[in-house]
Design a protein around this motif. Sequence first.
Motif, PDB file in Angstrom:
ATOM      1  N   ALA A  80       0.835  -1.205   0.000  1.00  0.00           N
ATOM      2  CA  ALA A  80       0.000   0.000   0.000  1.00  0.00           C
ATOM      3  C   ALA A  80       0.868   1.253   0.000  1.00  0.00           C
ATOM      4  N   PHE A  81       1.983   1.216   0.711  1.00  0.00           N
ATOM      5  CA  PHE A  81       2.908   2.352   0.697  1.00  0.00           C
ATOM      6  C   PHE A  81       3.460   2.563  -0.706  1.00  0.00           C
ATOM      7  N   ASP A  82       3.874   1.476  -1.365  1.00  0.00           N
ATOM      8  CA  ASP A  82       4.415   1.598  -2.716  1.00  0.00           C
ATOM      9  C   ASP A  82       3.359   2.156  -3.676  1.00  0.00           C
ATOM     10  N   ALA A  83       2.092   1.751  -3.481  1.00  0.00           N
ATOM     11  CA  ALA A  83       1.018   2.280  -4.326  1.00  0.00           C
ATOM     12  C   ALA A  83       0.827   3.772  -4.072  1.00  0.00           C
ATOM     13  N   TYR A  84       0.959   4.178  -2.806  1.00  0.00           N
ATOM     14  CA  TYR A  84       0.856   5.600  -2.500  1.00  0.00           C
ATOM     15  C   TYR A  84       2.010   6.373  -3.129  1.00  0.00           C
ATOM     16  N   ALA A  85       3.217   5.843  -3.010  1.00  0.00           N
ATOM     17  CA  ALA A  85       4.377   6.506  -3.609  1.00  0.00           C
ATOM     18  C   ALA A  85       4.195   6.661  -5.118  1.00  0.00           C
ATOM     19  N   ALA A  86       3.612   5.637  -5.761  1.00  0.00           N
ATOM     20  CA  ALA A  86       3.364   5.708  -7.205  1.00  0.00           C
ATOM     21  C   ALA A  86       2.307   6.766  -7.513  1.00  0.00           C
ATOM     22  N   ALA A  87       1.254   6.836  -6.690  1.00  0.00           N
ATOM     23  CA  ALA A  87       0.212   7.851  -6.892  1.00  0.00           C
ATOM     24  C   ALA A  87       0.783   9.250  -6.674  1.00  0.00           C
ATOM     25  N   ARG A  88       1.687   9.364  -5.725  1.00  0.00           N
ATOM     26  CA  ARG A  88       2.322  10.658  -5.474  1.00  0.00           C
ATOM     27  C   ARG A  88       3.169  11.075  -6.675  1.00  0.00           C
ATOM     28  N   ALA A  89       3.935  10.140  -7.219  1.00  0.00           N
ATOM     29  CA  ALA A  89       4.756  10.434  -8.393  1.00  0.00           C
ATOM     30  C   ALA A  89       3.885  10.816  -9.587  1.00  0.00           C
ATOM     31  N   ALA A  90       2.738  10.132  -9.734  1.00  0.00           N
ATOM     32  CA  ALA A  90       1.831  10.450 -10.841  1.00  0.00           C
ATOM     33  C   ALA A  90       1.227  11.846 -10.673  1.00  0.00           C
ATOM     34  N   PHE A  91       0.915  12.219  -9.441  1.00  0.00           N
ATOM     35  CA  PHE A  91       0.398  13.561  -9.174  1.00  0.00           C
ATOM     36  C   PHE A  91       1.453  14.611  -9.522  1.00  0.00           C
ATOM     37  N   ILE A  92       2.686  14.394  -9.061  1.00  0.00           N
ATOM     38  CA  ILE A  92       3.767  15.345  -9.313  1.00  0.00           C
ATOM     39  C   ILE A  92       4.041  15.473 -10.814  1.00  0.00           C
ATOM     40  N   ALA A  93       3.920  14.365 -11.537  1.00  0.00           N
ATOM     41  CA  ALA A  93       4.216  14.374 -12.972  1.00  0.00           C
ATOM     42  C   ALA A  93       3.279  15.296 -13.736  1.00  0.00           C
ATOM     43  N   ARG A  94       2.127  15.605 -13.164  1.00  0.00           N
ATOM     44  CA  ARG A  94       1.161  16.466 -13.847  1.00  0.00           C
ATOM     45  C   ARG A  94       1.467  17.946 -13.628  1.00  0.00           C
ATOM     46  N   LEU A  95       2.369  18.242 -12.696  1.00  0.00           N
ATOM     47  CA  LEU A  95       2.597  19.629 -12.304  1.00  0.00           C
ATOM     48  C   LEU A  95       3.720  20.268 -13.103  1.00  0.00           C
ATOM     49  N   SER A  96       3.634  21.565 -13.256  1.00  0.00           N
ATOM     50  CA  SER A  96       4.770  22.319 -13.788  1.00  0.00           C
ATOM     51  C   SER A  96       5.897  22.295 -12.762  1.00  0.00           C
ATOM     52  N   ASP A  97       7.082  22.688 -13.167  1.00  0.00           N
ATOM     53  CA  ASP A  97       8.211  22.724 -12.233  1.00  0.00           C
ATOM     54  C   ASP A  97       7.905  23.651 -11.052  1.00  0.00           C
ATOM     55  N   ALA A  98       7.329  24.799 -11.337  1.00  0.00           N
ATOM     56  CA  ALA A  98       7.031  25.755 -10.267  1.00  0.00           C
ATOM     57  C   ALA A  98       5.956  25.204  -9.331  1.00  0.00           C
ATOM     58  N   ASP A  99       4.902  24.612  -9.904  1.00  0.00           N
ATOM     59  CA  ASP A  99       3.857  24.032  -9.066  1.00  0.00           C
ATOM     60  C   ASP A  99       4.410  22.898  -8.225  1.00  0.00           C
ATOM     61  N   HIS A 100       5.330  22.122  -8.776  1.00  0.00           N
ATOM     62  CA  HIS A 100       5.965  21.058  -8.004  1.00  0.00           C
ATOM     63  C   HIS A 100       6.719  21.639  -6.809  1.00  0.00           C
ATOM     64  N   ARG A 101       7.480  22.703  -7.024  1.00  0.00           N
ATOM     65  CA  ARG A 101       8.211  23.327  -5.930  1.00  0.00           C
ATOM     66  C   ARG A 101       7.252  23.855  -4.864  1.00  0.00           C
TER      67      ARG A 101
END
Length: 305
Positions: free
Chosen positions: A192-213
């Motif tokens: 479940a942790f690994d699935a959360y980490a993957a969901a977090r990475a997928a969320f970040i991938a949608r953001l601009s560099d500034a929004d990520h920061r």
Amino acid sequence: MLGLIALLALGAPPAEPLALYARARATIETHGDTLWPGFADAPFRMLLNDGEREFLVCGDTPDGFEPAGTDPVTGCSLAARDARFGPNLLATFPLFGVSTIVIGTPEETGQSPRAWQQTVLHEHMHQFQDTHPAASYAAVQALDLHGGDETGMWMLNYPFAYDDPATAEAGRALADAALAALDAEPDGFDAAFDAYAAARAAFIARLSDADHRYYEFQVWKEGVARWAELALARLADDSDETARQEARLRQELRELSLPDWQRVAFYALGSADAELLERRGAAWREAYFDYPFRLDTHFVSAGAR
């Protein structure tokens, strides 16, 4: 006697919030360094606003204030002036050169005494963050998110892509993955942790560099401060407050909506970050200031199992 005369002349500060503040200080003095070395040593100055007067608690007497004796509960010096900030303010920022909690009374802010005390603990985490060299004002400015705003209001008003449908959907998926990981049985937690980490990475991938920061800045700062409320309740063996904090986290994750909540959503998501890293056994607290304004680094180091 002079202290009493000064208090009578200036109007005594309300007793209840000072007692709650004293309890918050005692919690930090007893348990703060267990959570983070140096936490108990961070400045714990407060400007308390009762709607008419402001009382500076545990600080020197700056220009514009009058000495107002000593608080008998905390032993702190008091200084007073007519109120200049709004009485419903709940914030921490540099005031007279020192990171200061600026806060209205429980009545003025519409909080229960218990919730107000937790807010003081939350804001003291900001004092700890703000006084660490790695998280200095210059370091925050170096994020290059201020857009020329020198007041600090960009931290609240930054134009994050809250209303983008794909970003909102990814945020909702992230909250669902956090809930699944929080509720996972021990033998299913790593997956479940690994699935959360993957969901977090997928969320970040949608953001601009500034929004990520900006996202990482908010979860590092506000999310971890929210989690510190829970962690301190556990260290204090306060079962009622621990249960309240755990229930609040789950409720906020269930109801979370980026378009509706905007920046406030990052409190719950960042608290979930910290809680899940803690359960994973990651050494994220030890490295918290090694990677300022970043929690994603800790998910990489936690690794998949």
